[in-house]
Design an enzyme around this catalytic site. Structure first.
Site, PDB file in Angstrom:
ATOM      1  N   LYS A   1       0.841  -1.213   0.000  1.00  0.00           N
ATOM      2  CA  LYS A   1       0.000   0.000   0.000  1.00  0.00           C
ATOM      3  C   LYS A   1       0.871   1.256   0.000  1.00  0.00           C
ATOM      4  O   LYS A   1       0.625   2.189  -0.755  1.00  0.00           O
ATOM      5  CB  LYS A   1      -0.920   0.025   1.241  1.00  0.00           C
ATOM      6  CG  LYS A   1      -1.796  -1.196   1.397  1.00  0.00           C
ATOM      7  CD  LYS A   1      -2.662  -1.109   2.637  1.00  0.00           C
ATOM      8  CE  LYS A   1      -1.898  -1.095   3.951  1.00  0.00           C
ATOM      9  NZ  LYS A   1      -1.132  -2.326   4.243  1.00  0.00           N
TER      10      LYS A   1
ATOM     11  N   ARG B   1      -9.575   0.706   8.534  1.00  0.00           N
ATOM     12  CA  ARG B   1      -9.019  -0.609   8.844  1.00  0.00           C
ATOM     13  C   ARG B   1     -10.011  -1.445   9.627  1.00  0.00           C
ATOM     14  O   ARG B   1      -9.729  -2.594   9.943  1.00  0.00           O
ATOM     15  CB  ARG B   1      -7.801  -0.396   9.712  1.00  0.00           C
ATOM     16  CG  ARG B   1      -6.529  -0.922   9.126  1.00  0.00           C
ATOM     17  CD  ARG B   1      -5.427  -0.481  10.056  1.00  0.00           C
ATOM     18  NE  ARG B   1      -4.239  -1.212   9.893  1.00  0.00           N
ATOM     19  CZ  ARG B   1      -3.194  -0.740   9.236  1.00  0.00           C
ATOM     20  NH1 ARG B   1      -3.220   0.413   8.643  1.00  0.00           N
ATOM     21  NH2 ARG B   1      -2.112  -1.466   9.182  1.00  0.00           N
TER      22      ARG B   1
ATOM     23  N   ARG C   1      11.986  -5.598   5.279  1.00  0.00           N
ATOM     24  CA  ARG C   1      11.834  -4.161   5.015  1.00  0.00           C
ATOM     25  C   ARG C   1      12.770  -3.334   5.900  1.00  0.00           C
ATOM     26  O   ARG C   1      12.961  -3.612   7.071  1.00  0.00           O
ATOM     27  CB  ARG C   1      10.393  -3.714   5.272  1.00  0.00           C
ATOM     28  CG  ARG C   1      10.264  -2.183   5.216  1.00  0.00           C
ATOM     29  CD  ARG C   1       8.863  -1.680   5.206  1.00  0.00           C
ATOM     30  NE  ARG C   1       8.067  -2.222   6.284  1.00  0.00           N
ATOM     31  CZ  ARG C   1       6.742  -2.139   6.326  1.00  0.00           C
ATOM     32  NH1 ARG C   1       6.103  -1.544   5.343  1.00  0.00           N
ATOM     33  NH2 ARG C   1       6.080  -2.661   7.322  1.00  0.00           N
TER      34      ARG C   1
ATOM     35  N   ARG D   1      11.681  -1.252  11.332  1.00  0.00           N
ATOM     36  CA  ARG D   1      10.555  -0.845  12.175  1.00  0.00           C
ATOM     37  C   ARG D   1      10.374  -1.853  13.306  1.00  0.00           C
ATOM     38  O   ARG D   1      10.513  -3.056  13.086  1.00  0.00           O
ATOM     39  CB  ARG D   1       9.270  -0.814  11.321  1.00  0.00           C
ATOM     40  CG  ARG D   1       8.992   0.533  10.707  1.00  0.00           C
ATOM     41  CD  ARG D   1       7.899   0.524   9.677  1.00  0.00           C
ATOM     42  NE  ARG D   1       6.636  -0.094  10.067  1.00  0.00           N
ATOM     43  CZ  ARG D   1       5.535  -0.104   9.314  1.00  0.00           C
ATOM     44  NH1 ARG D   1       5.554   0.514   8.131  1.00  0.00           N
ATOM     45  NH2 ARG D   1       4.446  -0.708   9.703  1.00  0.00           N
TER      46      ARG D   1
ATOM     47  N   ARG E   1       0.162  -8.772  13.575  1.00  0.00           N
ATOM     48  CA  ARG E   1      -0.442  -7.817  12.630  1.00  0.00           C
ATOM     49  C   ARG E   1      -1.264  -8.539  11.562  1.00  0.00           C
ATOM     50  O   ARG E   1      -2.329  -8.068  11.150  1.00  0.00           O
ATOM     51  CB  ARG E   1       0.658  -6.979  11.957  1.00  0.00           C
ATOM     52  CG  ARG E   1       1.255  -5.953  12.900  1.00  0.00           C
ATOM     53  CD  ARG E   1       2.571  -5.441  12.392  1.00  0.00           C
ATOM     54  NE  ARG E   1       2.472  -4.687  11.165  1.00  0.00           N
ATOM     55  CZ  ARG E   1       3.509  -4.476  10.351  1.00  0.00           C
ATOM     56  NH1 ARG E   1       4.687  -4.970  10.628  1.00  0.00           N
ATOM     57  NH2 ARG E   1       3.336  -3.774   9.262  1.00  0.00           N
TER      58      ARG E   1
HETATM   59  P1  AP5 Z   1       4.956  -1.522   1.774  1.00  0.00           P
HETATM   60  O1  AP5 Z   1       4.642  -0.769   0.545  1.00  0.00           O
HETATM   61  O2  AP5 Z   1       5.627  -0.786   2.885  1.00  0.00           O
HETATM   62  O3  AP5 Z   1       3.665  -2.279   2.288  1.00  0.00           O
HETATM   63  P2  AP5 Z   1       2.424  -1.752   3.113  1.00  0.00           P
HETATM   64  O4  AP5 Z   1       1.225  -2.454   2.604  1.00  0.00           O
HETATM   65  O5  AP5 Z   1       2.402  -0.252   3.127  1.00  0.00           O
HETATM   66  O6  AP5 Z   1       2.823  -2.335   4.521  1.00  0.00           O
HETATM   67  P3  AP5 Z   1       2.798  -1.708   5.964  1.00  0.00           P
HETATM   68  O7  AP5 Z   1       3.502  -2.698   6.835  1.00  0.00           O
HETATM   69  O8  AP5 Z   1       3.331  -0.302   6.008  1.00  0.00           O
HETATM   70  O9  AP5 Z   1       1.299  -1.698   6.265  1.00  0.00           O
HETATM   71  P4  AP5 Z   1       0.655  -1.823   7.600  1.00  0.00           P
HETATM   72  O10 AP5 Z   1      -0.730  -1.700   7.163  1.00  0.00           O
HETATM   73  O11 AP5 Z   1       0.916  -2.980   8.462  1.00  0.00           O
HETATM   74  O12 AP5 Z   1       1.377  -0.692   8.452  1.00  0.00           O
HETATM   75  P5  AP5 Z   1       0.972   0.805   8.767  1.00  0.00           P
HETATM   76  O13 AP5 Z   1       2.201   1.590   8.726  1.00  0.00           O
HETATM   77  O14 AP5 Z   1      -0.205   1.235   7.982  1.00  0.00           O
HETATM   78  O15 AP5 Z   1       5.862  -2.781   1.358  1.00  0.00           O
HETATM   79  C1  AP5 Z   1       6.399  -3.668   2.312  1.00  0.00           C
HETATM   80  C2  AP5 Z   1       7.818  -4.117   1.876  1.00  0.00           C
HETATM   81  O16 AP5 Z   1       7.710  -4.850   0.659  1.00  0.00           O
HETATM   82  C3  AP5 Z   1       8.794  -2.957   1.589  1.00  0.00           C
HETATM   83  O17 AP5 Z   1      10.079  -3.331   1.979  1.00  0.00           O
HETATM   84  C4  AP5 Z   1       8.723  -2.776   0.072  1.00  0.00           C
HETATM   85  O18 AP5 Z   1       9.921  -2.256  -0.455  1.00  0.00           O
HETATM   86  C5  AP5 Z   1       8.464  -4.213  -0.382  1.00  0.00           C
HETATM   87  N1  AP5 Z   1       7.657  -4.291  -1.604  1.00  0.00           N
HETATM   88  C6  AP5 Z   1       6.527  -3.595  -1.899  1.00  0.00           C
HETATM   89  N2  AP5 Z   1       6.046  -3.980  -3.102  1.00  0.00           N
HETATM   90  C7  AP5 Z   1       6.887  -4.944  -3.562  1.00  0.00           C
HETATM   91  C8  AP5 Z   1       6.938  -5.736  -4.744  1.00  0.00           C
HETATM   92  N3  AP5 Z   1       6.012  -5.619  -5.700  1.00  0.00           N
HETATM   93  N4  AP5 Z   1       7.927  -6.645  -4.867  1.00  0.00           N
HETATM   94  C9  AP5 Z   1       8.884  -6.784  -3.911  1.00  0.00           C
HETATM   95  N5  AP5 Z   1       8.894  -6.048  -2.772  1.00  0.00           N
HETATM   96  C10 AP5 Z   1       7.905  -5.162  -2.605  1.00  0.00           C
HETATM   97  O19 AP5 Z   1       0.457   0.631  10.286  1.00  0.00           O
HETATM   98  C11 AP5 Z   1       1.347   0.361  11.348  1.00  0.00           C
HETATM   99  C12 AP5 Z   1       0.572   0.307  12.648  1.00  0.00           C
HETATM  100  O20 AP5 Z   1      -0.075   1.582  12.893  1.00  0.00           O
HETATM  101  C13 AP5 Z   1      -0.586  -0.705  12.708  1.00  0.00           C
HETATM  102  O21 AP5 Z   1      -0.136  -1.998  13.066  1.00  0.00           O
HETATM  103  C14 AP5 Z   1      -1.503  -0.063  13.769  1.00  0.00           C
HETATM  104  O22 AP5 Z   1      -1.016  -0.302  15.082  1.00  0.00           O
HETATM  105  C15 AP5 Z   1      -1.366   1.413  13.465  1.00  0.00           C
HETATM  106  N6  AP5 Z   1      -2.390   1.877  12.491  1.00  0.00           N
HETATM  107  C16 AP5 Z   1      -2.176   2.337  11.231  1.00  0.00           C
HETATM  108  N7  AP5 Z   1      -3.346   2.650  10.651  1.00  0.00           N
HETATM  109  C17 AP5 Z   1      -4.310   2.393  11.560  1.00  0.00           C
HETATM  110  C18 AP5 Z   1      -5.732   2.497  11.541  1.00  0.00           C
HETATM  111  N8  AP5 Z   1      -6.399   2.940  10.463  1.00  0.00           N
HETATM  112  N9  AP5 Z   1      -6.412   2.130  12.655  1.00  0.00           N
HETATM  113  C19 AP5 Z   1      -5.775   1.688  13.759  1.00  0.00           C
HETATM  114  N10 AP5 Z   1      -4.429   1.547  13.842  1.00  0.00           N
HETATM  115  C20 AP5 Z   1      -3.708   1.906  12.749  1.00  0.00           C
END
Ligand code: AP5
Length: 225
Positions: free
Chosen positions: A13, A88, A133, A166, A177
């Protein structure tokens, strides 16, 4: 374009949101990035959010919803936005709708969600992506130890900042997660399918191929790619 990017942790994402944000000149609103900035700056919100984030569970809805609603009031959101990591939960999705409905009732202009793109990736790939990552502490650029390592170990190619793992990308937190995603976020697929907004995209393979598929899915309307 008002877009929601849905997908499990590690689905891509953030990666796709960043590319689309530059391509369409609209902001990427990542709740994870906003929360992490608050944690870094040790704000009251950040101190509260950290205890949830470190465990891999969701930050309470009331914190996240008001944070997003405030952000959506920014002038830069007038021509569109990309929500990355929000909503979410069904409750968050309902709160978003209520906010927009409330704005309309008050006679204001309120956005509609036009597309919800689900980036679908198998569990094994998700774990591999998350555990490998690495992120720049300064500019938040994303790297992966195998798929896209920085040119100099530990240093960001873009700004020279320090690259770190992270806290929630440690193996035990990744499992938590993914479980939270299955229980709390996965039901949103059904929620947005019923509203005829959801389109699924295969999130495995090359990043630019996935971007192309996402853009096609947005343009084509209700059609799974
Ligand atoms: P990346 O693009 O970073 O993936 P992502 O889907 O953004 O993953 P996240 O881990 O950031 O999502 P998340 O939803 O768990 O975390 P968030 O920060 O929102 O890609 C991942 C890796 O793969 C990278 O190394 C990238 O380079 C690689 N990659 C990407 N595409 C690729 C490809 N095609 N081929 C090869 N490699 C690839 O949330 C963190 C925390 O915040 C949550 O756990 C929660 O506690 C809190 N939080 C956030 N939003 C909310 C909400 N709405 N409500 C409540 N709590 C929340």
């Amino acid at each position: 374009m008002n877009l929601i990017l849905l997908g499990a942790p590690g689905a891509g994402k953030g990666t796709q949101g960043h590319i689309l944000s530059e391509r369409f000149s609209i902001p990427q609103i990542s709740t994870g990035d906003i929360l992490r900035a608050n944690v870094r700056n040790k704000t009251q919100l950040g101190v509260r959010a950290k205890e949830y984030m470190d465990k891999g569970v969701l930050v309470p809805d009331e914190i996240v919803v008001s944070m997003v609603v405030d952000r959506l009031k920014g002038d830069d959101c007038i021509s569109g936005f990309i929500l990355d990591g929000f909503p979410r939960t069904i409750r968050q999705a309902g709160a978003l709708e209520e906010t927009f409905n409330g704005m309309r009732k008050e006679g204001g202009i309120a956005p509609f969600i036009e597309s919800v793109i689900g980036i679908e990736v198998d569990r094994k790939t998700l774990v591999k992506r998350l555990s490998g990552r690495r992120v720049c502490r300064k500019c938040a650029a994303n790297y992966h130890v195998s798929f896209s390592p920085p040119q100099n170990i530990g240093m960001c190619d873009k700004c020279g900042g320090e690259i770190y793992q992270r806290d929630d990308d440690k193996e035990e937190t990744i499992e938590a997660r993914l479980l939270v995603y299955e229980n709390e976020t996965f039901p949103l697929i059904d929620y947005y399918t019923k509203k005829k907004l959801y389109r699924a995209v295969d999130g495995t393979g090359a990043v630019d191929r996935i971007t192309k598929a996402v853009v096609e899915a947005i343009e084509k309307g209700s059609h799974n790619t």
